[in-house]
Design a protein around this motif. Structure first.
Motif, PDB file in Angstrom:
ATOM      1  N   GLN A  71       0.832  -1.207   0.000  1.00 48.47           N
ATOM      2  CA  GLN A  71       0.000   0.000   0.000  1.00 48.47           C
ATOM      3  C   GLN A  71       0.866   1.257   0.000  1.00 48.47           C
ATOM      4  O   GLN A  71       0.557   2.239  -0.685  1.00 48.47           O
ATOM      5  CB  GLN A  71      -0.933  -0.010   1.216  1.00 48.47           C
ATOM      6  CG  GLN A  71      -2.057  -1.028   1.120  1.00 48.47           C
ATOM      7  CD  GLN A  71      -2.842  -1.136   2.411  1.00 48.47           C
ATOM      8  OE1 GLN A  71      -2.269  -1.252   3.500  1.00 48.47           O
ATOM      9  NE2 GLN A  71      -4.168  -1.095   2.303  1.00 48.47           N
ATOM     10  N   ILE A  72       1.963   1.224   0.751  1.00 49.35           N
ATOM     11  CA  ILE A  72       2.878   2.369   0.782  1.00 49.35           C
ATOM     12  C   ILE A  72       3.513   2.571  -0.594  1.00 49.35           C
ATOM     13  O   ILE A  72       3.594   3.694  -1.096  1.00 49.35           O
ATOM     14  CB  ILE A  72       3.966   2.165   1.853  1.00 49.35           C
ATOM     15  CG1 ILE A  72       3.334   2.171   3.240  1.00 49.35           C
ATOM     16  CG2 ILE A  72       5.040   3.251   1.751  1.00 49.35           C
ATOM     17  CD1 ILE A  72       4.283   1.772   4.352  1.00 49.35           C
TER      18      ILE A  72
ATOM     19  N   LEU B 131       1.399   4.304  -3.054  1.00 50.66           N
ATOM     20  CA  LEU B 131       1.199   5.725  -2.779  1.00 50.66           C
ATOM     21  C   LEU B 131       2.405   6.586  -3.134  1.00 50.66           C
ATOM     22  O   LEU B 131       2.330   7.823  -3.081  1.00 50.66           O
ATOM     23  CB  LEU B 131       0.868   5.922  -1.298  1.00 50.66           C
ATOM     24  CG  LEU B 131      -0.502   5.423  -0.835  1.00 50.66           C
ATOM     25  CD1 LEU B 131      -0.558   5.382   0.687  1.00 50.66           C
ATOM     26  CD2 LEU B 131      -1.607   6.311  -1.389  1.00 50.66           C
ATOM     27  N   ARG B 132       3.516   5.942  -3.511  1.00 51.91           N
ATOM     28  CA  ARG B 132       4.761   6.677  -3.718  1.00 51.91           C
ATOM     29  C   ARG B 132       4.724   7.660  -4.892  1.00 51.91           C
ATOM     30  O   ARG B 132       5.442   8.669  -4.888  1.00 51.91           O
ATOM     31  CB  ARG B 132       5.933   5.706  -3.896  1.00 51.91           C
ATOM     32  CG  ARG B 132       6.527   5.220  -2.587  1.00 51.91           C
ATOM     33  CD  ARG B 132       6.985   6.382  -1.753  1.00 51.91           C
ATOM     34  NE  ARG B 132       7.532   5.992  -0.450  1.00 51.91           N
ATOM     35  CZ  ARG B 132       7.790   6.839   0.524  1.00 51.91           C
ATOM     36  NH1 ARG B 132       7.529   8.125   0.363  1.00 51.91           N
ATOM     37  NH2 ARG B 132       8.271   6.434   1.669  1.00 51.91           N
TER      38      ARG B 132
ATOM     39  N   GLN C 164       2.319   9.615  -5.592  1.00 55.17           N
ATOM     40  CA  GLN C 164       1.715  10.823  -5.027  1.00 55.17           C
ATOM     41  C   GLN C 164       2.576  11.410  -3.919  1.00 55.17           C
ATOM     42  O   GLN C 164       2.595  12.643  -3.724  1.00 55.17           O
ATOM     43  CB  GLN C 164       0.329  10.493  -4.476  1.00 55.17           C
ATOM     44  CG  GLN C 164      -0.437  11.699  -3.947  1.00 55.17           C
ATOM     45  CD  GLN C 164      -1.845  11.333  -3.464  1.00 55.17           C
ATOM     46  OE1 GLN C 164      -2.269  10.183  -3.566  1.00 55.17           O
ATOM     47  NE2 GLN C 164      -2.565  12.308  -2.945  1.00 55.17           N
ATOM     48  N   TYR C 165       3.301  10.541  -3.193  1.00 58.20           N
ATOM     49  CA  TYR C 165       4.117  10.980  -2.066  1.00 58.20           C
ATOM     50  C   TYR C 165       5.564  10.481  -2.271  1.00 58.20           C
ATOM     51  O   TYR C 165       5.986   9.498  -1.660  1.00 58.20           O
ATOM     52  CB  TYR C 165       3.552  10.439  -0.758  1.00 58.20           C
ATOM     53  CG  TYR C 165       2.108  10.815  -0.509  1.00 58.20           C
ATOM     54  CD1 TYR C 165       1.757  12.136  -0.233  1.00 58.20           C
ATOM     55  CD2 TYR C 165       1.092   9.858  -0.552  1.00 58.20           C
ATOM     56  CE1 TYR C 165       0.434  12.494  -0.002  1.00 58.20           C
ATOM     57  CE2 TYR C 165      -0.235  10.206  -0.320  1.00 58.20           C
ATOM     58  CZ  TYR C 165      -0.558  11.524  -0.045  1.00 58.20           C
ATOM     59  OH  TYR C 165      -1.867  11.874   0.186  1.00 58.20           O
TER      60      TYR C 165
ATOM     61  N   TYR D  28       4.729  12.942   4.732  1.00 54.17           N
ATOM     62  CA  TYR D  28       3.453  13.362   4.170  1.00 54.17           C
ATOM     63  C   TYR D  28       2.361  12.687   5.002  1.00 54.17           C
ATOM     64  O   TYR D  28       2.590  11.629   5.596  1.00 54.17           O
ATOM     65  CB  TYR D  28       3.292  12.866   2.726  1.00 54.17           C
ATOM     66  CG  TYR D  28       4.423  13.173   1.782  1.00 54.17           C
ATOM     67  CD1 TYR D  28       4.529  14.413   1.153  1.00 54.17           C
ATOM     68  CD2 TYR D  28       5.381  12.194   1.469  1.00 54.17           C
ATOM     69  CE1 TYR D  28       5.553  14.672   0.245  1.00 54.17           C
ATOM     70  CE2 TYR D  28       6.406  12.439   0.569  1.00 54.17           C
ATOM     71  CZ  TYR D  28       6.493  13.684  -0.044  1.00 54.17           C
ATOM     72  OH  TYR D  28       7.503  13.934  -0.943  1.00 54.17           O
TER      73      TYR D  28
ATOM     74  N   THR E   3      -1.550  11.245   4.532  1.00 54.08           N
ATOM     75  CA  THR E   3      -2.589  10.944   3.547  1.00 54.08           C
ATOM     76  C   THR E   3      -3.954  11.450   4.018  1.00 54.08           C
ATOM     77  O   THR E   3      -4.126  11.813   5.180  1.00 54.08           O
ATOM     78  CB  THR E   3      -2.689   9.433   3.288  1.00 54.08           C
ATOM     79  OG1 THR E   3      -3.229   8.799   4.467  1.00 54.08           O
ATOM     80  CG2 THR E   3      -1.326   8.829   2.973  1.00 54.08           C
TER      81      THR E   3
ATOM     82  N   ILE F 258       3.528   8.943   5.514  1.00 56.61           N
ATOM     83  CA  ILE F 258       4.410   8.337   4.505  1.00 56.61           C
ATOM     84  C   ILE F 258       5.691   9.168   4.470  1.00 56.61           C
ATOM     85  O   ILE F 258       5.640  10.375   4.238  1.00 56.61           O
ATOM     86  CB  ILE F 258       3.760   8.350   3.098  1.00 56.61           C
ATOM     87  CG1 ILE F 258       2.364   7.714   3.115  1.00 56.61           C
ATOM     88  CG2 ILE F 258       4.670   7.664   2.094  1.00 56.61           C
ATOM     89  CD1 ILE F 258       2.362   6.237   3.352  1.00 56.61           C
TER      90      ILE F 258
ATOM     91  N   SER G 275       6.737   4.911   8.429  1.00 59.43           N
ATOM     92  CA  SER G 275       5.822   5.013   7.289  1.00 59.43           C
ATOM     93  C   SER G 275       4.693   4.004   7.414  1.00 59.43           C
ATOM     94  O   SER G 275       4.916   2.844   7.758  1.00 59.43           O
ATOM     95  CB  SER G 275       6.566   4.764   5.974  1.00 59.43           C
ATOM     96  OG  SER G 275       7.260   5.907   5.556  1.00 59.43           O
TER      97      SER G 275
END
Length: 214
Positions: free
Chosen positions: A39-40, A43-44, A46-47, A178, A180, A186, A201
């Motif tokens: 999941q992390i 998201l990378r 975007q972050y 960051y 979410t 994150i 994270s």
């Protein structure tokens, strides 16, 4: 007739149970304390991880999280307000004649900085009030090295007070996260580069702030 009514009651009960299970799964996914590695990773985009390519002619050392915790004043969880702004600081030797002479010889001690305004939600050391506005600043040469922020983004950031300004603080990418929309942190830096340090994270904001307390 009784058989039809009984079958309908069984169907209604089954549907209700199924709906409750779906709701339970949704609540679990919203409230679970950590995100998975997958999941992390998803998201990378975007972050993104920053703090990798140092500015030209500048030698950089990534500070371990434990060191950032020790030297920072606090870790602020807040929301970015407005756009990035820039300002210039003119350094002085404290001697007017010497400063004039340096200027006459083309020696200019002016330094350009950029800053973001942050609306505080909370912080690790309890130093700020909710809703308080502070700025986080860095030299312009680090604009591409540090994360690019925009209005509405939520972050956790280590802050270092400017002795000459009550609201102005300096910051660094090391120890920055960051946040979410669902309240997970994150990292903005590469946690894998410091395997001996704690990995935060994917944890919820409050859990991360507790880990960042001195």
């Amino acid at each position: 007739m009784k058989s039809i009514i009984k079958n309908k009651m069984v169907l209604v009960a089954f549907t209700a149970i199924l709906l409750l299970l779906v709701i339970a799964v949704v609540i679990y996914n919203i409230n679970k304390s950590t995100l998975s590695a997958g999941q992390i990773s998803a998201l990378r985009e975007q972050y993104p991880i920053c703090g990798i390519d140092a500015p030209q002619n500048i030698s950089m050392r990534n500070a371990p999280l434990s060191e950032v915790i020790e030297i920072s004043d606090s870790f602020v969880y807040g929301e970015v307000v407005g756009d990035v702004a820039t300002y210039t600081v003119d350094a002085s030797t404290g001697n007017t004649k010497l400063d004039d002479k340096r200027n006459q010889n083309g020696i200019n001690d002016s330094y350009d900085f950029y800053e973001y305004t942050i609306s505080v939600i909370s912080d690790s050391e309890g130093m700020y009030a909710k809703g308080e506005k502070i700025t986080i600043s860095s030299n312009v040469c680090f604009m591409d090295y540090n994360p690019k922020l925009s209005a509405g983004m939520k972050i956790i950031v280590p802050v270092f007070k400017d002795e000459n300004s009550k609201s102005r603080h300096y910051y660094c990418v090391d120890g920055m996260y960051y946040v979410t929309d669902t309240g997970y942190a994150i990292s903005a830096f590469d946690e894998a580069a410091m395997p001996s340090e704690k990995t935060l994270s994917g944890k919820k904001v409050n859990d991360v702030l507790n880990e960042l307390k001195k």
